[in-house]
Design an enzyme around this catalytic site. Structure first.
Site, PDB file in Angstrom:
ATOM      1  CD  GLU A  30      -3.525  -5.588   4.185  1.00 35.95           C
ATOM      2  OE1 GLU A  30      -4.266  -4.670   4.601  1.00 35.95           O
ATOM      3  OE2 GLU A  30      -2.287  -5.529   4.211  1.00 35.95           O
ATOM      4  CD  GLU A  79      -2.959  -0.903   2.336  1.00 38.50           C
ATOM      5  OE1 GLU A  79      -2.920   0.116   3.029  1.00 38.50           O
ATOM      6  OE2 GLU A  79      -3.819  -1.779   2.473  1.00 38.50           O
TER       7      GLU A  79
HETATM    8  C1  PNW Z   1      -4.032  -1.508   5.832  1.00 38.34           C
HETATM    9  N1  PNW Z   1      -7.745   3.518   4.416  1.00 38.34           N
HETATM   10  O1  PNW Z   1      -3.874  -0.139   5.732  1.00 38.34           O
HETATM   11  C2  PNW Z   1      -2.657  -2.013   6.228  1.00 38.34           C
HETATM   12  O2  PNW Z   1      -2.045  -2.710   5.164  1.00 38.34           O
HETATM   13  C3  PNW Z   1      -2.642  -2.841   7.461  1.00 38.34           C
HETATM   14  O3  PNW Z   1      -1.350  -2.845   8.001  1.00 38.34           O
HETATM   15  C4  PNW Z   1      -3.677  -2.368   8.450  1.00 38.34           C
HETATM   16  O4  PNW Z   1      -3.617  -3.068   9.655  1.00 38.34           O
HETATM   17  C5  PNW Z   1      -5.032  -2.515   7.802  1.00 38.34           C
HETATM   18  O5  PNW Z   1      -5.114  -1.750   6.644  1.00 38.34           O
HETATM   19  C6  PNW Z   1      -6.188  -2.133   8.706  1.00 38.34           C
HETATM   20  O6  PNW Z   1      -6.174  -0.765   8.977  1.00 38.34           O
HETATM   21  C7  PNW Z   1      -4.890   0.728   5.405  1.00 38.34           C
HETATM   22  O7  PNW Z   1      -7.796   4.598   4.998  1.00 38.34           O
HETATM   23  C8  PNW Z   1      -4.821   2.008   5.907  1.00 38.34           C
HETATM   24  O8  PNW Z   1      -8.593   3.213   3.567  1.00 38.34           O
HETATM   25  C9  PNW Z   1      -5.761   2.947   5.581  1.00 38.34           C
HETATM   26  C10 PNW Z   1      -6.778   2.586   4.738  1.00 38.34           C
HETATM   27  C11 PNW Z   1      -6.860   1.300   4.227  1.00 38.34           C
HETATM   28  C12 PNW Z   1      -5.913   0.367   4.567  1.00 38.34           C
END
Ligand code: PNW
Length: 482
Positions: free
Chosen positions: A378, A170
């Site tokens: 994910e 990401e």
């Molecule tokens: C992911 N958004 O990050 C990460 O890959 C993980 O490490 C994390 O634990 C997981 O999401 C849950 O939060 C994101 O704002 C961070 O849409 C932000 C977003 C999406 C995914």
């Protein structure tokens, strides 16, 4: 869609693998053990006095066998994990390779295989040696060289054990939240520029490492695959006269770093280049805040992913705005993104639950990028800490259903569906307040006791049956122990 039970739409085809995901910093702990240096996150959580922090996290560094067994017992075929850069190269330099860390990960990876699963390894899931932040982290091109060095050590040591690789997890989420908003370490805010520079450096670092792998390490293991994973939201126009806004929003979110890799022409999306340039001129700047990709860079980057890595969590409504008061990134897009108040909300405030967004996103990827193999790496929600996690179980049901329809009815080339996450782990700035695990971890106990939740047993059942029922059947409470 209209589904009857016997049309096979809800069966898991043989070429679909179901897996589960973790990441190093969120689970390992052992922050200063066996030669590891502090990472950007160690430094940040210590300086900012995070209580609790991730010094111990789930203690997976010591309890990895138990974690891997839990995953294997739930019938998962894929075990997605990341490596800690500051363990492997504590000073960031090739002169100090930490063989204790190499040996540790060899043990972990061999355990995954021994337990009958396929390891899927991410090189970078947001943690790097803290010293790199002295020169600006991913806002500096030095990071590209550093990442190449790290990748070389990893491939040399693990390419014969691991077949499936992701370079960077990401990039957009990291670049936006860190180098735009300053929410992540070291807390830089460089709105309107930081995310674009960081994104470009990551894109180039990714592409170089892809080529390095193909040139030198591809033969260590037959049919190896390497790619990048992007978090993509799906977008729905708030009203029918503004359908364009959803298309533009896609380009700023998913398209920004996917277009350079997966589109025929390469480069950033035209609409992004055009609007950021216009905005920059209006601000009196002589060049665009979006750095340019030269012809040779475009060539270097194009095609550098063997699969489309997709993290899907949620969606947004969109409408056109002249100049929003909100964040620069959205400002440049000219699109406002909002949450439809009919969507059910998760405990994480950014996560309205929109299962059809996953199906729609898969169809968009199919049509835009010529139906590449898609690994959903994910998908999940925070729900609450309750072991009877009905909301999470329903979330998996509705999202897996959308995924199966996209694959079985619409021929979207989905190859893997990977759950986020195995454990209730350190949720970055939210600490432990947003538990995404299908296994509860008692963070108040020194033993960090693991207890599978209802969703864990439900997934185990579904993977065993290799089909979903046509409607959701509420699991028994308390969880049925199989
Ligand atoms: C992911 N958004 O990050 C990460 O890959 C993980 O490490 C994390 O634990 C997981 O999401 C849950 O939060 C994101 O704002 C961070 O849409 C932000 C977003 C999406 C995914």
């Amino acid at each position: 869609p209209n589904l009857s039970d016997d049309d096979g739409l809800l069966k898991f085809p043989d070429d679909l693998m179901i897996g589960v995901s973790t990441s190093a910093y969120q689970t390992e702990g052992a922050w200063d053990i066996d030669g590891k240096s502090p990472s950007n996150w160690d430094e940040y959580t210590h300086v900012k006095n995070f209580t609790p922090n991730a010094d111990i996290a789930c203690d997976s560094y010591h309890k990895y066998k138990e974690d891997i067994k839990l995953a294997a017992n739930a019938n998962f075929k894929f075990f997605r994990m990341s490596l800690s850069w500051s363990r492997i190269l504590p000073t960031g330099s090739l002169e100090n390779i930490n063989y204790d860390a190499i040996n540790h990960y060899k043990k972990v990876l061999n355990e995954v295989k021994k337990q009958g699963m396929i390891p899927f390894v991410t090189l970078y899931h947001w943690d790097h040696p803290a010293i790199f932040d002295k020169f600006g982290g991913w806002n500096s091109e030095k990071m590209i060289i550093a990442f190449n060095n790290y990748a070389q050590v990893v491939f040399k040591n693990f390419a014969s054990i691991v077949k499936f690789w992701t370079t960077i997890n990401e990039p957009i989420a990291y670049c936006y939240y860190e180098h735009g908003k300053g929410f992540l370490p070291p807390g830089d805010t460089f709105e309107g520029r930081g995310p674009y520079i960081c994104g470009q450096n990551m894109l180039i670092a990714h592409a170089q490492v892809y080529h390095l792998f193909k040139k030198k390490y591809n033969n260590y293991n037959p049919n190896s695959q390497i790619g990048i994973v992007n978090a993509c939201w799906n977008f729905y126009p708030a009203n029918s006269s503004e359908s364009e806004s959803a298309v533009i929003a896609f380009q700023y979110n998913c398209g920004w770093l996917s277009n350079p890799i997966f589109s025929k022409k390469g480069d950033y999306p035209d609409i992004m280049k055009q609007r950021i340039k216009e905005n920059s001129y209006l601000e009196g700047l002589s060049t665009s805040r979006l750095p340019e990709l030269s012809k040779s860079m475009i060539k270097l980057i194009k095609g550098t992913s063997d699969y489309f890595g997709l993290n899907y969590y949620t969606s947004r409504m969109t409408n056109n705005v002249k100049k929003s008061q909100s964040e620069k990134w959205f400002d440049d897009s000219g699109v406002d993104m909002t949450i439809n108040n009919e969507w059910p909300m998760d405990v994480a405030a950014w996560l309205p639950i929109v299962p059809e967004g996953l199906g729609d996103m898969l169809r968009i990827i199919k049509n835009k990028y010529k139906n590449p193999p898609v690994y959903i790496l994910e998908n999940g929600i925070a729900s609450d800490g309750n072991r009877y996690d009905l909301e999470r179980t329903k979330y998996f049901y509705s999202h897996m259903k959308e995924m199966l329809i996209a694959k079985n009815r619409d021929d979207c080339n989905v190859k893997a569906y990977v759950v986020w996450s195995l454990l209730d782990s350190f949720e970055w700035v939210a600490r432990y307040s947003q538990p995404f695990g299908i296994v509860h971890v008692d963070h108040n106990s020194p033993h960090r006791t693991r207890t599978p939740k209802t969703s864990y047993y439900w997934l185990k059942d579904m993977i065993h049956q290799r089909a979903l029922p046509s409607t959701f059947i509420t699991p028994l409470h308390p969880p049925k122990i199989i």
